[in-house]
Design a protein around this motif. Structure first.
Motif, PDB file in Angstrom:
ATOM      1  N   GLU A 194       9.448 119.307  -7.047  1.00  0.00           N
ATOM      2  CA  GLU A 194       8.854 118.326  -6.189  1.00  0.00           C
ATOM      3  C   GLU A 194      10.313 118.007  -5.212  1.00  0.00           C
ATOM      4  OE1 GLU A 194       7.470 114.684  -7.723  1.00  0.00           O
ATOM      5  OE2 GLU A 194       6.389 115.603  -9.291  1.00  0.00           O
ATOM      6  N   VAL A 195      11.419 118.178  -5.840  1.00  0.00           N
ATOM      7  CA  VAL A 195      12.900 117.805  -5.269  1.00  0.00           C
ATOM      8  C   VAL A 195      12.838 118.786  -4.158  1.00  0.00           C
ATOM      9  CG1 VAL A 195      15.230 117.732  -5.486  1.00  0.00           C
ATOM     10  CG2 VAL A 195      13.913 116.283  -7.031  1.00  0.00           C
ATOM     11  N   LEU A 196      12.740 120.114  -4.508  1.00  0.00           N
ATOM     12  CA  LEU A 196      12.738 121.159  -3.713  1.00  0.00           C
ATOM     13  C   LEU A 196      12.039 121.156  -2.481  1.00  0.00           C
ATOM     14  CD1 LEU A 196      14.548 123.667  -2.995  1.00  0.00           C
ATOM     15  CD2 LEU A 196      12.831 124.947  -4.465  1.00  0.00           C
ATOM     16  N   GLN A 197      10.725 120.772  -2.749  1.00  0.00           N
ATOM     17  CA  GLN A 197       9.903 120.583  -1.532  1.00  0.00           C
ATOM     18  C   GLN A 197      10.356 119.641  -0.751  1.00  0.00           C
ATOM     19  OE1 GLN A 197       7.331 122.627  -0.609  1.00  0.00           O
ATOM     20  NE2 GLN A 197       7.978 123.793  -2.194  1.00  0.00           N
ATOM     21  N   ALA A 198      10.790 118.392  -1.142  1.00  0.00           N
ATOM     22  CA  ALA A 198      11.263 117.217  -0.394  1.00  0.00           C
ATOM     23  C   ALA A 198      12.420 117.688   0.505  1.00  0.00           C
ATOM     24  CB  ALA A 198      11.747 116.062  -1.492  1.00  0.00           C
ATOM     25  N   VAL A 199      13.292 118.554   0.025  1.00  0.00           N
ATOM     26  CA  VAL A 199      14.578 119.175   0.776  1.00  0.00           C
ATOM     27  C   VAL A 199      14.061 119.995   1.830  1.00  0.00           C
ATOM     28  CG1 VAL A 199      16.404 120.505   0.636  1.00  0.00           C
ATOM     29  CG2 VAL A 199      16.204 118.752  -1.413  1.00  0.00           C
ATOM     30  N   LEU A 200      12.985 120.562   1.536  1.00  0.00           N
ATOM     31  CA  LEU A 200      12.561 121.927   2.405  1.00  0.00           C
ATOM     32  C   LEU A 200      11.928 120.974   3.661  1.00  0.00           C
ATOM     33  CD1 LEU A 200      11.254 124.552   0.242  1.00  0.00           C
ATOM     34  CD2 LEU A 200      13.354 124.740   1.766  1.00  0.00           C
ATOM     35  N   SER A 201      11.345 119.928   3.399  1.00  0.00           N
ATOM     36  CA  SER A 201      10.460 118.988   4.341  1.00  0.00           C
ATOM     37  C   SER A 201      11.527 118.239   5.147  1.00  0.00           C
ATOM     38  CB  SER A 201       9.573 118.073   3.797  1.00  0.00           C
ATOM     39  OG  SER A 201       8.579 118.834   2.890  1.00  0.00           O
ATOM     40  N   ALA A 202      12.780 117.931   4.812  1.00  0.00           N
ATOM     41  CA  ALA A 202      13.662 117.407   5.453  1.00  0.00           C
ATOM     42  C   ALA A 202      14.442 117.803   6.776  1.00  0.00           C
ATOM     43  CB  ALA A 202      14.763 116.823   4.588  1.00  0.00           C
ATOM     44  N   SER A 203      15.215 117.673   7.698  1.00  0.00           N
ATOM     45  CA  SER A 203      15.632 118.178   8.790  1.00  0.00           C
ATOM     46  C   SER A 203      16.841 118.922   8.158  1.00  0.00           C
ATOM     47  CB  SER A 203      16.026 116.957   9.901  1.00  0.00           C
ATOM     48  OG  SER A 203      17.004 116.236   9.228  1.00  0.00           O
ATOM     49  N   PRO A 204      17.294 119.981   8.860  1.00  0.00           N
ATOM     50  CA  PRO A 204      18.553 120.530   8.788  1.00  0.00           C
ATOM     51  C   PRO A 204      19.680 119.788   8.683  1.00  0.00           C
ATOM     52  CG  PRO A 204      17.196 121.863  10.299  1.00  0.00           C
ATOM     53  CD  PRO A 204      16.576 120.385  10.293  1.00  0.00           C
ATOM     54  N   THR A 205      19.717 118.661   9.478  1.00  0.00           N
ATOM     55  CA  THR A 205      21.056 117.799   9.263  1.00  0.00           C
ATOM     56  C   THR A 205      20.931 116.935   8.210  1.00  0.00           C
ATOM     57  OG1 THR A 205      20.979 117.453  11.804  1.00  0.00           O
ATOM     58  CG2 THR A 205      22.138 115.858  10.575  1.00  0.00           C
ATOM     59  N   PHE A 206      19.820 116.591   7.691  1.00  0.00           N
ATOM     60  CA  PHE A 206      19.647 115.662   6.400  1.00  0.00           C
ATOM     61  C   PHE A 206      20.077 116.681   5.260  1.00  0.00           C
ATOM     62  CE2 PHE A 206      17.667 114.749   2.504  1.00  0.00           C
ATOM     63  CZ  PHE A 206      17.801 113.287   2.457  1.00  0.00           C
ATOM     64  N   PHE A 207      19.827 118.230   5.286  1.00  0.00           N
ATOM     65  CA  PHE A 207      20.177 118.883   4.234  1.00  0.00           C
ATOM     66  C   PHE A 207      21.855 119.020   4.247  1.00  0.00           C
ATOM     67  CE2 PHE A 207      20.716 123.207   2.482  1.00  0.00           C
ATOM     68  CZ  PHE A 207      20.532 123.027   1.278  1.00  0.00           C
ATOM     69  N   GLU A 208      22.546 119.074   5.313  1.00  0.00           N
ATOM     70  CA  GLU A 208      23.801 119.275   5.479  1.00  0.00           C
ATOM     71  C   GLU A 208      24.376 118.020   4.726  1.00  0.00           C
ATOM     72  OE1 GLU A 208      24.753 120.030   9.566  1.00  0.00           O
ATOM     73  OE2 GLU A 208      23.828 121.871   9.537  1.00  0.00           O
ATOM     74  N   ASN A 209      23.986 116.974   5.205  1.00  0.00           N
ATOM     75  CA  ASN A 209      24.559 115.530   4.446  1.00  0.00           C
ATOM     76  C   ASN A 209      24.230 115.689   3.044  1.00  0.00           C
ATOM     77  OD1 ASN A 209      25.592 113.754   6.434  1.00  0.00           O
ATOM     78  ND2 ASN A 209      23.668 114.671   7.543  1.00  0.00           N
ATOM     79  N   LEU A 210      22.951 115.859   2.652  1.00  0.00           N
ATOM     80  CA  LEU A 210      22.619 115.985   1.243  1.00  0.00           C
ATOM     81  C   LEU A 210      23.744 116.822   0.435  1.00  0.00           C
ATOM     82  CD1 LEU A 210      19.263 116.762  -0.579  1.00  0.00           C
ATOM     83  CD2 LEU A 210      21.133 118.040  -1.023  1.00  0.00           C
ATOM     84  N   VAL A 211      24.359 118.062   0.996  1.00  0.00           N
ATOM     85  CA  VAL A 211      25.049 118.975   0.321  1.00  0.00           C
ATOM     86  C   VAL A 211      26.302 118.169   0.059  1.00  0.00           C
ATOM     87  CG1 VAL A 211      26.516 120.924   0.572  1.00  0.00           C
ATOM     88  CG2 VAL A 211      24.132 121.170   0.984  1.00  0.00           C
ATOM     89  N   VAL A 212      26.959 117.456   1.072  1.00  0.00           N
ATOM     90  CA  VAL A 212      28.150 116.492   1.141  1.00  0.00           C
ATOM     91  C   VAL A 212      27.985 115.429  -0.066  1.00  0.00           C
ATOM     92  CG1 VAL A 212      29.807 115.025   2.184  1.00  0.00           C
ATOM     93  CG2 VAL A 212      29.085 117.041   3.274  1.00  0.00           C
TER      94      VAL A 212
END
Length: 307
Positions: free
Chosen positions: A155-173
Motif C-alpha cells: 500500500e505504501v509503495l502504491q501511494a509513493v508511486l501515485s505521488a508527484s516526483p517532487t513529493f518523492f524527492e522530499n520523501l527521500v530527505v
C-alpha cells in the motif's frame, strides 16, 4: 535446513525427564537437541527478536503444552519434573503432540480458557493452539505481523508511486532525517530544485555539524529497472560536488550490473530499492501510523523471590 516444529520436541523432552528428577530446562536441552539430531546450523537460528534461538524457543513451548496437559509439573520456579501421566504417555510408544494431548481434559481446558468462561474463543484465537498448528503462538503472531506489514508495504509503495516526483524527492530527505541523519529538516536536509538538480535530488548532513554531506538521487519508476548507466551518472554528479557518499533510492529495482558497479568504485554509494524503501518507511514510521498495539506478557521471576 528447517527446524522441527515445537510438537516434535515433546516426546524427546519427556524421555529426557523419564528418570523422575527435578531439573531446569537448560540442564537437559542439549540432550533433547541430540535426540532430534539438530545440526549446529539449526541451533544457531534465532527468532526475529534475536533474544532466543528457535530451538530453545520451541523447547520452551513444548514444555508449556506438556505442563498444561499435566504430563510435566513445575514443583518450583524454573524447574520441571515428569508426572505419572507423563511416564504413562512415554510407555504407550505413541508420538506426543497436540493431537495426543487432546485426550486430557486439562489440555482441552487450556485451549478454550478465557477470562469470561461464558464467552468462547473465536476461530482465529483458537487456532493459536490448534492441533494442526506447527508454530508456537509467538511464531504465529510474528507471522501475522509479517503478513500485515507485507500488505502495508504494498500500500505504501502504491501511494509513493501515485505521488508527484517532487513529493518523492522530499520523501527521500524526510526518510534520511527519520533515520537520524542531520537533525532537523530546516538545518540538515533539503531537496534541490526539480528542474536543475544536476543529477542530485537531495542533500543531507551526515551529522548535526555538517562535517560531511550525503547526496541523494531519487527515481520514481514503476516497471523500469535502474541500470549501471544511471548509477554511473550519479557517481559523476558526486564528482561535480566533490562528494564521496551518496544514496540512490528507487521505487523499482536495480540491475545486476548496477549492484556490481557500486562495489567497484571508491565512492560509497548505497542502493535502496522499492522493497527496502517501504521497509525503512515502516521501521521509522514515515507515512504510516500505529493502528493497534498488543502486549505479550511474561512471568517476572524476580518478583517471586522471597528474602
Amino acid at each position: 535446513m528447517s527446524l522441527p516444529d515445537y510438537q516434535s520436541f515433546m516426546t524427546p523432552l519427556l524421555q529426557c525427564l523419564a528418570n523422575g528428577k527435578t531439573v531446569k530446562l537448560k540442564e537437559i536441552e542439549a540432550n533433547v537437541y541430540q535426540s532430534l539430531s539438530l545440526s549446529a546450523e539449526q541451533l544457531k537460528l534465532r527468532i526475529p527478536s534475536g533474544k532466543q534461538t528457535y530451538a530453545y524457543h520451541r523447547l520452551g513451548w513444548a514444555k508449556t503444552y506438556l505442563v498444561q496437559a499435566g504430563l510435566i509439573e513445575q514443583p518450583k520456579r524454573a524447574f520441571c519434573k515428569i508426572t505419572h501421566k507423563g511416564l504413562a504417555a512415554i510407555q504407550t510408544g505413541e508420538q506426543i503432540n497436540n493431537q495426543y494431548l487432546n485426550q486430557y481434559p486439562e489440555f482441552l481446558d487450556f485451549k478454550t480458557r478465557t477470562k469470561d468462561t461464558n464467552n468462547s474463543l473465536d476461530e482465529n484465537t483458537t487456532s493459536l493452539v490448534n492441533s494442526n498448528s506447527q508454530k508456537t503462538p509467538e511464531e504465529l503472531i510474528e507471522a501475522a505481523v509479517d503478513t500485515l506489514n507485507t500488505n502495508l508495504s504494498d500500500e505504501v509503495l502504491q501511494a509513493v508511486l501515485s505521488a508527484s516526483p517532487t513529493f518523492f524527492e522530499n520523501l527521500v530527505v524526510d526518510l534520511m532525517l527519520a533515520m537520524g541523519y542531520g537533525g532537523s529538516r530546516k538545518d540538515a536536509g533539503q531537496a534541490t530544485q526539480y528542474t536543475q538538480d544536476g543529477g542530485i535530488d537531495g542533500v543531507i548532513k551526515e551529522d548535526k555539524l555538517g562535517l560531511e554531506m550525503i547526496y541523494l538521487q531519487a527515481k520514481r519508476y514503476t516497471n523500469k529497472t535502474v541500470g549501471r548507466p544511471d548509477i554511473q551518472a550519479f557517481a559523476g554528479a558526486l564528482d561535480m560536488h566533490r562528494a564521496k557518499k551518496g544514496v540512490f533510492i528507487t521505487t523499482s529495482s536495480f540491475s545486476k550490473d548496477a549492484l556490481e558497479y557500486v562495489g567497484l568504485i571508491d565512492k560509497r554509494i548505497v542502493l535502496v530499492d522499492g522493497k527496502q524503501l517501504t521497509e525503512l518507511m515502516l521501521t521509522h514510521n514515515l507515512g504510516v501510523s500505529t493502528k493497534q498495539v498488543f502486549e505479550v506478557k511474561a512471568l517476572d521471576s524476580d518478583y517471586f523471590i522471597e528474602d
